[in-house]
Design an enzyme around this catalytic site. Structure first.
Site, mmCIF file in Angstrom:
data_model
loop_
_atom_site.group_PDB
_atom_site.id
_atom_site.type_symbol
_atom_site.label_atom_id
_atom_site.label_comp_id
_atom_site.label_asym_id
_atom_site.label_seq_id
_atom_site.Cartn_x
_atom_site.Cartn_y
_atom_site.Cartn_z
ATOM 1 C CD GLU A 77 -19.802 -4.182 7.255
ATOM 2 O OE1 GLU A 77 -18.373 -3.196 6.848
ATOM 3 O OE2 GLU A 77 -20.043 -4.776 7.121
ATOM 4 N NE ARG A 85 -21.876 -5.062 3.364
ATOM 5 C CZ ARG A 85 -20.455 -4.826 2.647
ATOM 6 N NH1 ARG A 85 -19.215 -4.309 3.171
ATOM 7 N NH2 ARG A 85 -19.982 -6.573 2.159
ATOM 8 C CE LYS A 99 -4.773 -0.440 1.929
ATOM 9 N NZ LYS A 99 -5.531 0.195 3.079
#
Length: 636
Positions: A377, A405, A292
């Site tokens: 979630e 969600r 990243k």
């Protein structure tokens, strides 16, 4: 590597790239140079517009290799989440538009079908890519077509149950499907990664695949001896793979596993992708290791900070100065620390958004009571319910758009048993430049209908503190929704107090019209009341505080007194706070009151600055004044 841009020491290539077809004739050294040009453009642009910097810098070579090897857009390329798709946009005809990234009326920070035929599926939330790619693969087979379906998914997104549901289904269906696992955690040592990269590239070759198939066929024709040898060889191959690679999990799901391979080596990527394209049939997962923030030192050093950034100085990496106001997110984080010091029952749960939800300090000070469950979630909410069932007071901190969600878990696992779980709903309302997948404009509507749930919205950062304390000490399910961005610069409370459930407050008295704003619309409504007084209209303003239960007596008393009511909310109109007020007035048979509901219309709100989006939906102060004048002019 420097913090600043490298500059171009070769013949510029990017200016001539208008589609992926333009890169397929380039040599590997040219592709390496092209990758640097793309990185420079991403850094320059995001430093001005803000955006998802570290994820996009990490997949530049991967993006180039995919478009180099596969026949996009005939081959369907799906980016999970989509926040890493900047290089993809640049290579697919949007180079000249890239300066408008995440700007109002400019190109989106996520894949958008209306933007380009190369964006074959719209994403923004995690873990959807494999399901979508599998659907496309099945549609291809039903229609007797021959293109490929390719899902690019990050290791973080792979933690969600949806991804494994799709993997399980894909393995069962056994159709041609390619999944690229973009692993930027670097959890595998470089030596093992290099060995696996070599092995994977060789094991995808046509000769090796043909030899393997031939041996299996010949041994299978023999008697029990041949079958025994074949079983031993299979077990040996599995043991070898499991020792050197993490592929056994995916093999168990009936995927052909390739990897890990180094994600910044274009030659390795291209050779592996070509081997998979030409020689492997059925579902295959290619494990790619990336870094990243690759190519920009501040982002490599602190990828979490540069995951999503505002405008910043390229040389130093420092963000441009803000207005100095403390944000609602920061107030949430500091208040949780304050409460946890005296209440040892408090535990906090994040779904892979520790910094984004302001919980770095809490995680450091109370590691035994902080849980980052990853992008999960649904699990986060039910996990909280389990904690609450044993006497703890868990707080689940998730963005509004991601709480969608976990709706079933909120109903089934928290609200039916009336467990003391607090839902800390960050980014409630429009969030700005990330657009419709991230706007939190539905939570009032989908929470308001749930029994046993108390729903609150603070007018400012101090009220947020008291609402969090009220929620945690309530003894039942509670939700507190608060917006993205700075507060109102009010002084924070040093002592927290419990608010009386279902009681609002009158902030301004008036006789002509009642303004009922929710949360971050309270201060604009107060400013509107001041403006209305200047034109001779006396406006009352009530801060409801509680979306559920409503302060019915207070609201009905003032509605009858004024005869006109305007509700203002940073939420969808359908099923929102305004609907609740109309239901209340109807249940009390108060039919004479004229009303106007100011909220977001029945359409997905585009990306753009919050102030612009509020204005577009008539939620800013001038719009409230205009709506009040219009309502006053309506004849009986």
């Amino acid at each position: 590597m420097l913090n600043t841009l490298t500059g171009i020491s070769h013949r510029p290539l990017l200016k001539d790239i208008d589609s992926p077809a333009d890169i397929r004739g380039l040599a590997i050294p040219d592709l390496v140079d092209l990758a640097q040009e793309i990185r420079d453009l991403i850094i320059r642009t995001v430093s001005r517009t803000g955006g998802h910097l570290a994820p996009s810098l990490g997949v530049v070579e991967l993006t180039i290799a995919l478009h180099y090897v596969f026949d996009t857009p005939e081959d369907k390329l799906i980016w999970d989440v989509g926040h890493q798709s900047y290089a993809h946009k640049i290579l697919t005809g949007r180079r000249d538009q890239f300066a408008t990234l995440r700007q109002y009326k400019g190109i989106s920070g996520f894949p958008k079908i209306k933007e380009s035929r190369y964006d074959v599926f719209e994403t923004g939330h995690s873990s959807t890519s494999i399901s979508a790619a599998l659907g496309m693969a099945l549609a291809r087979d039903i229609k007797k077509e021959s293109h490929r379906a390719i899902a690019v998914i990050g290791d973080g997104s792979m933690t969600a149950g949806l991804a494994f549901e799709a993997l399980n289904n894909a393995g069962h269906l056994d159709r041609n499907l390619i999944v690229i696992l973009n692993d930027n955690e670097m959890s595998i040592s470089p030596n093992v990664g290099a060995l696996s990269s070599f092995l994977s590239r060789k094991l995808t070759g046509k000769t090796m695949r043909r030899v393997k198939a031939h041996i299996e066929e010949r041994l299978g024709q023999l008697s029990n001896v041949g079958e025994n040898i074949l079983n031993i060889l299979r077990k040996s191959e599995e043991s070898f793979k499991s020792f050197f690679t993490p592929g056994m999990l995916f093999e168990a799901l009936k995927f052909d596993y390739i990897g890990p391979i180094q994600g910044h080596e274009l030659e390795d990527l291209i050779e592996t992708f070509e081997g998979v394209r030409d020689n492997i049939h059925g579902p295959v997962l290619i494990h790619v290791l990336t870094k990243k923030g690759k190519g920009y030192l501040p982002a490599e050093t602190n990828p979490g900070l540069y995951h999503g950034v505002g405008p910043f100085d390229i040389a130093s990496g420092k963000p441009h100065s803000s207005n100095g106001s403390i944000s609602y997110t920061e107030v949430f984080g500091s208040t949780m620390v304050q409460m946890a010091m005296s209440d040892h029952r408090i535990a906090v749960i994040s779904a892979a958004m520790i910094a984004g939800t302001g919980l770095n300090s809490f995680a450091q000070q109370f590691p035994e009571r902080f849980f980052d469950v990853g992008i999960a979630e649904q699990h986060a909410v039910t996990f909280a319910a389990g904690l609450a069932s044993q006497g703890l007071r868990p707080v689940v901190a998730i963005y509004s758009s991601f709480f969608q969600r976990a709706l079933d878990q909120i109903i089934h696992d928290v609200c039916i048993p009336k467990l003391p779980v607090t839902l800390a709903i960050d980014r409630a309302g429009v969030v700005g430049d990330d657009g419709p997948t991230h706007h939190g404009v539905f939570d009032i509507s989908f929470l308001r209908f749930i029994p046993n749930l108390v729903v609150m919205a603070p007018k400012d950062e101090e009220e947020l503190q008291h609402m969090l304390y009220t929620a945690v000490t309530l003894g039942g399910p509670a939700a507190v929704r608060y917006p993205r961005g700075p507060g109102e610069r009010v002084e924070l409370a040093t002592t927290l107090k419990k608010l009386e459930i279902g009681k609002g407050e009158v902030l301004a008295e008036g006789d002509d019209i009642l303004l009922l704003p929710v949360g971050n619309r309270v201060y604009p409504a107060l400013a509107a009341a001041d403006g209305l007084r200047k034109v001779g209209i006396s406006a009352a303003v009530i801060n409801p505080r509680f979306i559920k239960p409503l302060d019915a007596e207070l609201i009905c008393t003032w509605a009858k007194r004024c005869g006109r009511v305007i509700t203002i909310e940073d939420n969808a109109r359908q099923g929102g706070f305004g609907s609740a007020i109309l239901e209340l007035l109807g249940s009390r048979r108060i039919a004479s009151v004229k009303s106007c509901l100011l909220a977001h219309p029945d359409e997905f709100v585009e990306h753009g600055p919050q102030a612009v989006l509020w204005k577009n939906s008539r939620l800013d102060t001038p719009s409230i004044i205009s709506a009040a004048i219009d309502l006053m002019q309506q004849k009986d």
